[in-house]
Scaffold this motif. Sequence first.
Motif, mmCIF file in Angstrom:
data_model
loop_
_atom_site.group_PDB
_atom_site.id
_atom_site.type_symbol
_atom_site.label_atom_id
_atom_site.label_comp_id
_atom_site.label_asym_id
_atom_site.label_seq_id
_atom_site.Cartn_x
_atom_site.Cartn_y
_atom_site.Cartn_z
ATOM 1 N N LYS A 96 11.121 16.522 -6.572
ATOM 2 C CA LYS A 96 9.880 16.116 -5.901
ATOM 3 C C LYS A 96 8.941 15.444 -6.902
ATOM 4 O O LYS A 96 8.231 14.503 -6.582
ATOM 5 C CB LYS A 96 9.203 17.335 -5.273
ATOM 6 N N GLU A 97 8.977 15.959 -8.117
ATOM 7 C CA GLU A 97 8.129 15.423 -9.188
ATOM 8 C C GLU A 97 8.468 13.947 -9.476
ATOM 9 O O GLU A 97 7.587 13.094 -9.543
ATOM 10 C CB GLU A 97 8.365 16.286 -10.431
ATOM 11 N N THR A 98 9.757 13.684 -9.611
ATOM 12 C CA THR A 98 10.194 12.300 -9.866
ATOM 13 C C THR A 98 9.814 11.403 -8.693
ATOM 14 O O THR A 98 9.297 10.301 -8.871
ATOM 15 C CB THR A 98 11.722 12.256 -10.069
ATOM 16 N N ALA A 99 10.066 11.913 -7.492
ATOM 17 C CA ALA A 99 9.753 11.113 -6.304
ATOM 18 C C ALA A 99 8.249 10.814 -6.250
ATOM 19 O O ALA A 99 7.849 9.668 -5.999
ATOM 20 C CB ALA A 99 10.199 11.852 -5.055
ATOM 21 N N SER A 100 7.428 11.833 -6.538
ATOM 22 C CA SER A 100 5.977 11.649 -6.465
ATOM 23 C C SER A 100 5.487 10.577 -7.424
ATOM 24 O O SER A 100 4.520 9.875 -7.154
ATOM 25 C CB SER A 100 5.243 12.939 -6.827
ATOM 26 N N SER A 101 6.172 10.473 -8.538
ATOM 27 C CA SER A 101 5.720 9.526 -9.560
ATOM 28 C C SER A 101 5.890 8.077 -9.098
ATOM 29 O O SER A 101 5.427 7.155 -9.760
ATOM 30 C CB SER A 101 6.477 9.757 -10.864
ATOM 31 N N MET A 102 6.536 7.877 -7.956
ATOM 32 C CA MET A 102 6.791 6.506 -7.492
ATOM 33 C C MET A 102 5.657 5.932 -6.653
ATOM 34 O O MET A 102 5.755 4.821 -6.149
ATOM 35 C CB MET A 102 8.065 6.485 -6.651
ATOM 36 N N VAL A 103 4.604 6.696 -6.497
ATOM 37 C CA VAL A 103 3.533 6.263 -5.589
ATOM 38 C C VAL A 103 3.022 4.860 -5.919
ATOM 39 O O VAL A 103 2.779 4.053 -5.025
ATOM 40 C CB VAL A 103 2.369 7.294 -5.550
ATOM 41 N N ASN A 104 2.922 4.549 -7.202
ATOM 42 C CA ASN A 104 2.309 3.262 -7.538
ATOM 43 C C ASN A 104 3.198 2.046 -7.286
ATOM 44 O O ASN A 104 2.736 0.911 -7.394
ATOM 45 C CB ASN A 104 1.786 3.272 -8.966
ATOM 46 N N LEU A 105 4.442 2.293 -6.918
ATOM 47 C CA LEU A 105 5.300 1.164 -6.535
ATOM 48 C C LEU A 105 4.692 0.427 -5.354
ATOM 49 O O LEU A 105 4.910 -0.767 -5.165
ATOM 50 C CB LEU A 105 6.692 1.658 -6.115
ATOM 51 N N LEU A 106 3.925 1.158 -4.545
ATOM 52 C CA LEU A 106 3.387 0.559 -3.320
ATOM 53 C C LEU A 106 2.015 -0.079 -3.524
ATOM 54 O O LEU A 106 1.432 -0.614 -2.594
ATOM 55 C CB LEU A 106 3.325 1.624 -2.217
ATOM 56 N N GLY A 107 1.516 -0.001 -4.743
ATOM 57 C CA GLY A 107 0.204 -0.587 -5.006
ATOM 58 C C GLY A 107 0.285 -2.088 -5.173
ATOM 59 O O GLY A 107 1.285 -2.617 -5.655
ATOM 60 N N GLY A 108 -0.764 -2.752 -4.731
ATOM 61 C CA GLY A 108 -0.864 -4.189 -5.009
ATOM 62 C C GLY A 108 -0.399 -5.099 -3.897
ATOM 63 O O GLY A 108 -0.487 -6.322 -4.028
ATOM 64 N N LEU A 109 0.125 -4.528 -2.815
ATOM 65 C CA LEU A 109 0.534 -5.409 -1.716
ATOM 66 C C LEU A 109 -0.712 -6.065 -1.119
ATOM 67 O O LEU A 109 -1.676 -5.391 -0.754
ATOM 68 C CB LEU A 109 1.292 -4.624 -0.634
ATOM 69 N N GLU A 110 -0.664 -7.355 -1.017
ATOM 70 C CA GLU A 110 -1.773 -8.133 -0.478
ATOM 71 C C GLU A 110 -2.246 -7.568 0.867
ATOM 72 O O GLU A 110 -1.418 -7.256 1.724
ATOM 73 C CB GLU A 110 -1.258 -9.557 -0.249
ATOM 74 N N GLY A 111 -3.542 -7.396 1.017
ATOM 75 C CA GLY A 111 -4.092 -6.924 2.289
ATOM 76 C C GLY A 111 -3.917 -5.431 2.521
ATOM 77 O O GLY A 111 -4.229 -4.927 3.592
ATOM 78 N N HIS A 112 -3.390 -4.707 1.531
ATOM 79 C CA HIS A 112 -3.154 -3.266 1.682
ATOM 80 C C HIS A 112 -3.748 -2.510 0.495
ATOM 81 O O HIS A 112 -3.026 -2.164 -0.444
ATOM 82 C CB HIS A 112 -1.656 -2.980 1.824
ATOM 83 N N PRO A 113 -5.066 -2.281 0.540
ATOM 84 C CA PRO A 113 -5.735 -1.690 -0.619
ATOM 85 C C PRO A 113 -5.541 -0.182 -0.783
ATOM 86 O O PRO A 113 -5.970 0.375 -1.785
ATOM 87 C CB PRO A 113 -7.214 -2.016 -0.359
ATOM 88 N N VAL A 114 -4.925 0.462 0.196
ATOM 89 C CA VAL A 114 -4.683 1.912 0.069
ATOM 90 C C VAL A 114 -3.205 2.189 0.301
ATOM 91 O O VAL A 114 -2.595 1.644 1.226
ATOM 92 C CB VAL A 114 -5.514 2.722 1.092
ATOM 93 N N TRP A 115 -2.641 3.007 -0.572
ATOM 94 C CA TRP A 115 -1.227 3.318 -0.440
ATOM 95 C C TRP A 115 -0.982 4.806 -0.687
ATOM 96 O O TRP A 115 -1.804 5.483 -1.289
ATOM 97 C CB TRP A 115 -0.375 2.445 -1.359
ATOM 98 N N ALA A 116 0.159 5.271 -0.211
ATOM 99 C CA ALA A 116 0.436 6.712 -0.360
ATOM 100 C C ALA A 116 1.923 6.989 -0.369
ATOM 101 O O ALA A 116 2.730 6.232 0.191
ATOM 102 C CB ALA A 116 -0.215 7.481 0.791
ATOM 103 N N LEU A 117 2.242 8.083 -1.013
ATOM 104 C CA LEU A 117 3.609 8.590 -0.974
ATOM 105 C C LEU A 117 3.524 10.003 -0.406
ATOM 106 O O LEU A 117 2.701 10.803 -0.839
ATOM 107 C CB LEU A 117 4.181 8.599 -2.386
ATOM 108 N N MET A 118 4.333 10.256 0.621
ATOM 109 C CA MET A 118 4.235 11.542 1.329
ATOM 110 C C MET A 118 5.544 12.282 1.200
ATOM 111 O O MET A 118 6.594 11.762 1.548
ATOM 112 C CB MET A 118 3.931 11.283 2.804
#
Length: 316
Positions: A230-252
């Motif tokens: 779960k720890e490794t998976a959680s660390s991937m949250v920032n992969l979703l950052g930076g998509l144009e028009g999507h200023p908020v991202w999350a990993l659940m």
Amino acid sequence: MKKNEILNYIYKYEKIIIHGHSRPDGDCYGAQLGLKNIIIENFPNKEVYAVGEKSEYVDFLGQFDEIDDSTYKDALSVVVDTAVSDRISEKRYKLGKEVLKIDHHIDVEEYGDYNFVDTSYPAASEIITDLAVANKLRINIKGATALYTGIVTDTGRFRYRGVSGRTHILVSHLINSGADLEIVNNNLGKENIKSMKLKGYVYSNFITTKGGFIYIKMNNQILKEYGVSKETASSMVNLLGGLEGHPVWALMIEHEDQIRVRLRSNGPKISDVAAKFSGGGHARASGATLKSWSELDKFIQEIEKEIIKYKSEVQK
Ligand SMILES: [Mn+2]
């Protein structure tokens, strides 16, 4: 409490036990092992321990100590990088004679006998570095490497707001003290085949909402299939950052009885929404908990409200 008072408590005690939070990150390890090494280097007659949970990710910085209950007798318990007492990984911190909290998260609980909290620091490791530099204490290579790692990880490699001239000046002291940048970089950048494949999963399965939120859901089956913690998976949250028009991202991530959400933003304030969902944190980096997936729609609505609010403020 003022910053220049912190060291008085360290001076006063002959035995110091340094604690951090559960599921420790680089800053937690950095601040704990940094402070421990500063004490070893400058006060060789003091007894000092760092205790807590192990994290594979930053294990290269050193190991925590195993101690008996009796070790806490007459000791100062220091707790770094931990906003609330619930999150302190070693509950025995209470056995210390007094508790000293040193943190950079929003001050929600003064669980220490002495509390130093300053949210202008982007990392607890920067506070520890500042203490050492301001008081002309020596920082050994191990300590400098740990503190450097803490600052690098909590600032996303010097990219986040909160990074200041002070950050860079203090980091220059760490580098001059021998912080091993290459070891840090090699270890933090380590990639294994499982996590690389999981990145592929994240990039192929994220969900975007009309209101500008992007997220990925993960459950046990996925984690098993990819063989990651779960720890490794959680660390991937920032992969979703930076998509144009999507200023908020999350990993659940689905846990047995709840869903843990790692929430990030590059504009809208998200900590209030996180707080409504049993969480909290920084304005643009928070954690939240959903009781079940049935709460997700409500959660998305709240996030989208913040995005709208932010967009209208920016336009003003
Ligand atoms: Mn931190």
